[in-house]
Design an enzyme around this catalytic site. Structure first.
Site, PDB file in Angstrom:
ATOM      1  N   SER A 217      33.417  54.752  -8.187  1.00  0.00           N
ATOM      2  CA  SER A 217      34.271  53.714  -7.611  1.00  0.00           C
ATOM      3  C   SER A 217      33.887  52.324  -8.120  1.00  0.00           C
ATOM      4  O   SER A 217      34.757  51.479  -8.329  1.00  0.00           O
ATOM      5  CB  SER A 217      34.259  53.774  -6.086  1.00  0.00           C
TER       6      SER A 217
ATOM      7  N   ARG B 230      12.320  64.342 -18.931  1.00  0.00           N
ATOM      8  CA  ARG B 230      13.051  63.102 -18.664  1.00  0.00           C
ATOM      9  C   ARG B 230      13.180  62.274 -19.947  1.00  0.00           C
ATOM     10  O   ARG B 230      14.209  61.683 -20.232  1.00  0.00           O
ATOM     11  CB  ARG B 230      12.289  62.325 -17.584  1.00  0.00           C
TER      12      ARG B 230
ATOM     13  N   MET C 212      22.579  58.486 -10.769  1.00  0.00           N
ATOM     14  CA  MET C 212      21.473  58.906  -9.910  1.00  0.00           C
ATOM     15  C   MET C 212      20.327  59.530 -10.711  1.00  0.00           C
ATOM     16  O   MET C 212      19.946  60.675 -10.507  1.00  0.00           O
ATOM     17  CB  MET C 212      21.990  59.874  -8.832  1.00  0.00           C
ATOM     18  N   ARG C 213      19.790  58.731 -11.623  1.00  0.00           N
ATOM     19  CA  ARG C 213      18.626  59.158 -12.399  1.00  0.00           C
ATOM     20  C   ARG C 213      17.652  57.996 -12.474  1.00  0.00           C
ATOM     21  O   ARG C 213      18.068  56.849 -12.668  1.00  0.00           O
ATOM     22  CB  ARG C 213      19.030  59.541 -13.839  1.00  0.00           C
ATOM     23  N   ILE C 214      16.377  58.297 -12.319  1.00  0.00           N
ATOM     24  CA  ILE C 214      15.356  57.277 -12.564  1.00  0.00           C
ATOM     25  C   ILE C 214      15.090  57.289 -14.062  1.00  0.00           C
ATOM     26  O   ILE C 214      14.825  58.331 -14.654  1.00  0.00           O
ATOM     27  CB  ILE C 214      14.083  57.572 -11.753  1.00  0.00           C
TER      28      ILE C 214
ATOM     29  N   HIS D  25      22.550  48.040  -6.163  1.00  0.00           N
ATOM     30  CA  HIS D  25      21.785  48.787  -5.164  1.00  0.00           C
ATOM     31  C   HIS D  25      22.346  48.467  -3.782  1.00  0.00           C
ATOM     32  O   HIS D  25      22.597  47.297  -3.478  1.00  0.00           O
ATOM     33  CB  HIS D  25      20.303  48.400  -5.244  1.00  0.00           C
TER      34      HIS D  25
ATOM     35  N   GLU E  81      10.296  49.041 -13.044  1.00  0.00           N
ATOM     36  CA  GLU E  81       9.995  49.267 -11.633  1.00  0.00           C
ATOM     37  C   GLU E  81      11.301  49.461 -10.870  1.00  0.00           C
ATOM     38  O   GLU E  81      12.222  48.649 -10.991  1.00  0.00           O
ATOM     39  CB  GLU E  81       9.211  48.078 -11.070  1.00  0.00           C
TER      40      GLU E  81
ATOM     41  N   ASP F 278      14.410  49.460  -8.677  1.00  0.00           N
ATOM     42  CA  ASP F 278      15.116  48.497  -7.843  1.00  0.00           C
ATOM     43  C   ASP F 278      14.421  47.136  -7.784  1.00  0.00           C
ATOM     44  O   ASP F 278      14.386  46.475  -6.748  1.00  0.00           O
ATOM     45  CB  ASP F 278      15.343  49.061  -6.420  1.00  0.00           C
TER      46      ASP F 278
ATOM     47  N   GLN G 138      32.124  45.454  -0.580  1.00  0.00           N
ATOM     48  CA  GLN G 138      31.502  44.279  -1.188  1.00  0.00           C
ATOM     49  C   GLN G 138      30.975  44.584  -2.590  1.00  0.00           C
ATOM     50  O   GLN G 138      31.035  43.735  -3.486  1.00  0.00           O
ATOM     51  CB  GLN G 138      30.374  43.749  -0.294  1.00  0.00           C
TER      52      GLN G 138
END
Length: 195
Positions: free
Chosen positions: A14, A70, A95-97, A114, A148, A150, A178
């Site tokens: 979205s 990874r 949705m992956r670090i 975030h 690091e 977020d 928002q």
């Protein structure tokens, strides 16, 4: 010179759709040579891929489970992104670090949104954590991505009230409205020439 934007998603996309719609409505291509050039997902069934295809945007899927590590996944993802010579890489519910090597490769041109008022509640389950903590306000933050999680420079934030009786779902829906406003605004600011 074209300023290509590559957006990474894992689900409905979205925020990606909000950015694409803003780019069309505000004529980014005509005004600044900027366009969403590709949408890439780690999930083949991500709903956002359908929206991207309907808007004639290149799509690709890379299943992270198909890679041994990874680092291997991120290397393949970088190769796919770099095919589009991106001026900006936008994480929109991806949705992956990401590995430090990936983040370093796109330093200064990698942004994320975030669903909290960072530095509060990095990581997952932000809305429930805000309710559990008794917060009167919640919101969202667009930030530069660093190694690091977020962290990184905050580029914009939006605040919404936490209402009596809110659930994580009702609060998430209010925050999402928002997100759809501030994320396109930040992307436009980053791709528009300094005035």
């Amino acid at each position: 010179m074209n300023k290509n934007i590559v957006i990474l998603i894992s689900g409905s996309g979205s925020n990606m759709a909000a950015i694409v719609n803003a780019s069309l409505k505000r004529r980014w291509r005509e005004r600044w040579g900027a366009q969403v050039a590709a949408v890439i997902s780690n999930k083949a069934d991500a709903g956002g891929l359908v929206f991207a295809r309907e808007h004639h945007i290149a799509t690709a899927t890379l299943d992270h489970k198909a890679f041994a590590s990874r680092e291997d996944f991120d290397a393949a993802l970088m190769a796919e992104i770099d095919r589009h010579a991106p001026a900006l890489v936008v994480l929109a519910g991806f949705m992956r670090i990401l590995t430090p090597g990936f983040v370093g490769h796109y330093e200064g041109r990698l942004v994320n949104i975030h669903p909290s008022l960072l530095p509060a509640f990095p990581g997952l389950h932000t809305h429930q954590r805000a309710i559990d903590a008794g917060c009167r306000f919640a919101g969202c933050t667009v930030h530069q991505v660093t190694a690091e999680l977020d962290h990184g420079e905050y580029l914009d934030q939006a605040v919404v009230p936490v209402l009596p009786g809110d659930t994580a779902q009702t609060l998430a829906a209010r925050v999402l409205t928002q997100e759809h406003l501030i994320y396109p605004r930040v992307v436009e600011r980053l791709i528009a020439p300094a005035r």
